[in-house]
Design an enzyme around this catalytic site. Sequence first.
Site, PDB file in Angstrom:
ATOM      1  N   HIS A 268      63.601  20.848   8.318  1.00 53.82           N
ATOM      2  CA  HIS A 268      64.349  19.627   8.600  1.00 53.82           C
ATOM      3  C   HIS A 268      64.060  19.195  10.043  1.00 53.82           C
ATOM      4  O   HIS A 268      63.991  20.036  10.951  1.00 53.82           O
ATOM      5  CB  HIS A 268      65.860  19.859   8.509  1.00 53.82           C
ATOM      6  CG  HIS A 268      66.372  20.150   7.130  1.00 53.82           C
ATOM      7  ND1 HIS A 268      65.608  20.095   5.983  1.00 53.82           N
ATOM      8  CD2 HIS A 268      67.629  20.510   6.720  1.00 53.82           C
ATOM      9  CE1 HIS A 268      66.370  20.396   4.940  1.00 53.82           C
ATOM     10  NE2 HIS A 268      67.591  20.655   5.362  1.00 53.82           N
TER      11      HIS A 268
ATOM     12  N   CYS B 148      72.685  23.448   6.725  1.00 51.90           N
ATOM     13  CA  CYS B 148      71.374  23.705   7.354  1.00 51.90           C
ATOM     14  C   CYS B 148      71.115  22.786   8.554  1.00 51.90           C
ATOM     15  O   CYS B 148      70.694  23.252   9.633  1.00 51.90           O
ATOM     16  CB  CYS B 148      70.257  23.566   6.326  1.00 51.90           C
ATOM     17  SG  CYS B 148      70.493  22.242   5.125  1.00 51.90           S
TER      18      CYS B 148
END
Length: 326
Positions: A236, A127
């Site tokens: 994130h 990710c």
Amino acid sequence: MHVAVLGATGAVGRTMLEVLAERAFPLDHLTLLASPRSAGTRLSCGGREVTVSAPHARCFEGVDLALFSAGADRSREWAPRAVHAGAVVVDNSSAWRMDPDVPLVVPEVNPEALRNLPKGIVANPNCSTIQVVVALQPLHRAGGLERVVLTTFQSVSGAGESGLEALRRELARSPGAESPFTRAIAGNALPQIGEFDDEGWTAEERKMMAEPRKILGLPRLRIAPTCVRVPVEVGHAVEIMLELERDLPRAEAARALAEAPGVVFVDDPDSFPTPAEIAGRDEVFVGRLRADPGVPRAFHLWVVADNLRKGAATNAVQIAERIANG
Ligand SMILES: NC(=O)c1ccc[n+]([C@@H]2O[C@H](COP(=O)([O-])OP(=O)(O)OC[C@H]3O[C@@H](n4cnc5c(N)ncnc54)[C@H](OP(=O)(O)O)[C@@H]3O)[C@@H](O)[C@H]2O)c1
């Protein structure tokens, strides 16, 4: 197309079902698979209700495309069987990412890698890797990447449903099942994602060294990552310091980012992107672009993306769309 989703009940799998429906993926038939614990669960995808089953010997018969998000062990076990049954596999786990016969693809960066699928498997990167390479590629094109130093701030959903549950339980001060984190995550920041190796790097940091090199086609690129888990539910953030081979005025770096596919470049410092604000979006948000005050040809950036969407499900569905369109 007949699509199968392995890991359909997980954080990424559920997001895949949303993304498939939102993007009106051409679905004739949908097979949903998860662990035996979830067999019988009903999930919906764009108004279609499907009963989840556990994987079994014939579950990939007739499947054209299999989206895997059930962890590396399941991918190693089931991907060859799905390919043998005639499916192309798009795998979210780390199982196949560094296999030279498996392309590791971010459609905005290296779509040409999809032309050749010797094993019938395409790997979806980690990710954090995805958002980092989407931001690095335009600057590499403009000035040639020489070195990258980065620090990630990774949300608990990066560890799946159990990560989300651990944070919620700690915040509610309620006891419960084991946490996937080695220390308390509420009110904390943990510079450990995955196991440490003999040299003191974590598994996540090793992925962030190897994967961008493969995707960008820069096998000798110097990358030093520090990966940190933070008590954020989704999204994130990454602080990147990069050094270029050639001089690049800040205005040109800004233009390269503003024109890059899949990037929302925010040039007003007050409007910096944050995980809470961009959760649910598919783009990679880049802000805080600064020329380094002491290192020549170096910039700092702040890069934020939804790890369940662009960091996993959306990237996988974008790959699937390209496969479906030949
Ligand atoms: N979370 C992220 O941001 C992210 C980003 C990129 C890649 N990934 C990767 O995507 C994968 C899934 O991550 P996640 O965050 O969605 O994890 P998760 O929330 O823990 O979900 C795991 C899924 O795998 C299924 N599963 C577990 N054991 C199984 C078995 N023996 N047979 C079949 N299915 C089984 C689970 O089913 P049950 O519900 O029945 O247990 C669930 O559907 C991992 O490989 C992860 O590394 C995650």
